[in-house]
Scaffold this motif. Sequence first.
Motif, PDB file in Angstrom:
ATOM      1  N   GLY A   1       0.851  -1.195  -0.143  1.00 27.91           N
ATOM      2  CA  GLY A   1       0.260   0.060   0.241  1.00 27.91           C
ATOM      3  C   GLY A   1       0.652   1.326   0.024  1.00 27.91           C
ATOM      4  N   ILE A   2       0.204   2.394   0.789  1.00 27.96           N
ATOM      5  CA  ILE A   2       0.830   3.612   0.856  1.00 27.96           C
ATOM      6  C   ILE A   2       2.286   3.506   1.415  1.00 27.96           C
ATOM      7  N   GLY A   3       2.649   2.657   2.524  1.00 28.00           N
ATOM      8  CA  GLY A   3       4.023   2.524   2.944  1.00 28.00           C
ATOM      9  C   GLY A   3       4.946   2.237   1.763  1.00 28.00           C
ATOM     10  N   LYS A   4       4.425   0.940   1.098  1.00 32.29           N
ATOM     11  CA  LYS A   4       5.332   0.642   0.273  1.00 32.29           C
ATOM     12  C   LYS A   4       5.661   1.550  -0.988  1.00 32.29           C
ATOM     13  N   ALA A   5       4.661   2.278  -1.498  1.00 28.72           N
ATOM     14  CA  ALA A   5       4.857   3.519  -2.309  1.00 28.72           C
ATOM     15  C   ALA A   5       5.432   4.521  -1.767  1.00 28.72           C
ATOM     16  N   TYR A   6       5.346   4.919  -0.546  1.00 24.69           N
ATOM     17  CA  TYR A   6       6.319   5.831  -0.116  1.00 24.69           C
ATOM     18  C   TYR A   6       7.766   5.605  -0.097  1.00 24.69           C
ATOM     19  N   ALA A   7       8.121   4.085   0.516  1.00 26.22           N
ATOM     20  CA  ALA A   7       9.571   3.719   0.459  1.00 26.22           C
ATOM     21  C   ALA A   7      10.046   3.814  -0.799  1.00 26.22           C
TER      22      ALA A   7
ATOM     23  N   GLN B   1       6.375 -10.547   3.139  1.00 29.20           N
ATOM     24  CA  GLN B   1       6.011  -9.637   2.366  1.00 29.20           C
ATOM     25  C   GLN B   1       6.962  -8.257   2.375  1.00 29.20           C
ATOM     26  N   SER B   2       7.603  -8.150   3.633  1.00 27.00           N
ATOM     27  CA  SER B   2       8.421  -6.991   3.421  1.00 27.00           C
ATOM     28  C   SER B   2       9.869  -7.416   2.743  1.00 27.00           C
ATOM     29  N   CYS B   3      10.292  -8.718   2.680  1.00 27.99           N
ATOM     30  CA  CYS B   3      11.079  -8.907   1.875  1.00 27.99           C
ATOM     31  C   CYS B   3      10.970  -8.708   0.367  1.00 27.99           C
ATOM     32  N   ILE B   4       9.857  -9.345   0.073  1.00 26.84           N
ATOM     33  CA  ILE B   4       9.262  -9.095  -1.554  1.00 26.84           C
ATOM     34  C   ILE B   4       9.074  -7.594  -1.601  1.00 26.84           C
ATOM     35  N   ALA B   5       8.797  -6.842  -0.911  1.00 27.48           N
ATOM     36  CA  ALA B   5       8.647  -5.211  -1.063  1.00 27.48           C
ATOM     37  C   ALA B   5      10.006  -4.684  -1.285  1.00 27.48           C
ATOM     38  N   GLU B   6      10.963  -5.098  -0.260  1.00 27.40           N
ATOM     39  CA  GLU B   6      12.421  -4.771  -0.438  1.00 27.40           C
ATOM     40  C   GLU B   6      12.964  -4.870  -1.972  1.00 27.40           C
ATOM     41  N   TYR B   7      12.805  -6.268  -2.314  1.00 27.85           N
ATOM     42  CA  TYR B   7      13.471  -6.545  -3.636  1.00 27.85           C
ATOM     43  C   TYR B   7      12.642  -5.702  -4.806  1.00 27.85           C
TER      44      TYR B   7
ATOM     45  N   ILE C   1      11.499  -2.721  -4.437  1.00 31.79           N
ATOM     46  CA  ILE C   1      12.241  -1.349  -4.406  1.00 31.79           C
ATOM     47  C   ILE C   1      13.637  -1.223  -4.986  1.00 31.79           C
ATOM     48  N   VAL C   2      14.306  -2.334  -4.563  1.00 30.92           N
ATOM     49  CA  VAL C   2      15.755  -2.336  -4.882  1.00 30.92           C
ATOM     50  C   VAL C   2      15.888  -2.400  -6.491  1.00 30.92           C
ATOM     51  N   VAL C   3      15.031  -3.131  -7.011  1.00 36.49           N
ATOM     52  CA  VAL C   3      14.915  -3.257  -8.550  1.00 36.49           C
ATOM     53  C   VAL C   3      14.426  -1.936  -9.279  1.00 36.49           C
TER      54      VAL C   3
ATOM     55  N   VAL D   1      14.086   5.882  -4.732  1.00 30.21           N
ATOM     56  CA  VAL D   1      14.425   6.435  -6.201  1.00 30.21           C
ATOM     57  C   VAL D   1      14.842   7.904  -5.918  1.00 30.21           C
ATOM     58  N   ARG D   2      14.818   8.551  -4.812  1.00 28.13           N
ATOM     59  CA  ARG D   2      15.280   9.850  -4.595  1.00 28.13           C
ATOM     60  C   ARG D   2      16.678  10.067  -3.761  1.00 28.13           C
TER      61      ARG D   2
END
Length: 54
Positions: free
Chosen positions: A10-16, A35-41, A43-45, A21-22
């Motif tokens: 959700g919003i937390g993932k989009a914000y992160a 889910q946090s590991c998947i989100a991290e992946y 975000i890094v990609v 990116v910045r």
Amino acid sequence: MAVVTGASCGIGKAYAKELAVRDCLVVLAARQTIQSCIAEYHIVVERRLQHLGS
């Protein structure tokens, strides 16, 4: 540096993602480890793809 809670979706993932990116150092905080590991992946990609395009 930013600590983002609820970063696995959700919003937390989009914000992160936007912070990463910045070029902000982002610490993800979430209750669901997988889910946090998947989100991290993701975000890094996305961050790497953004930097390749610039």
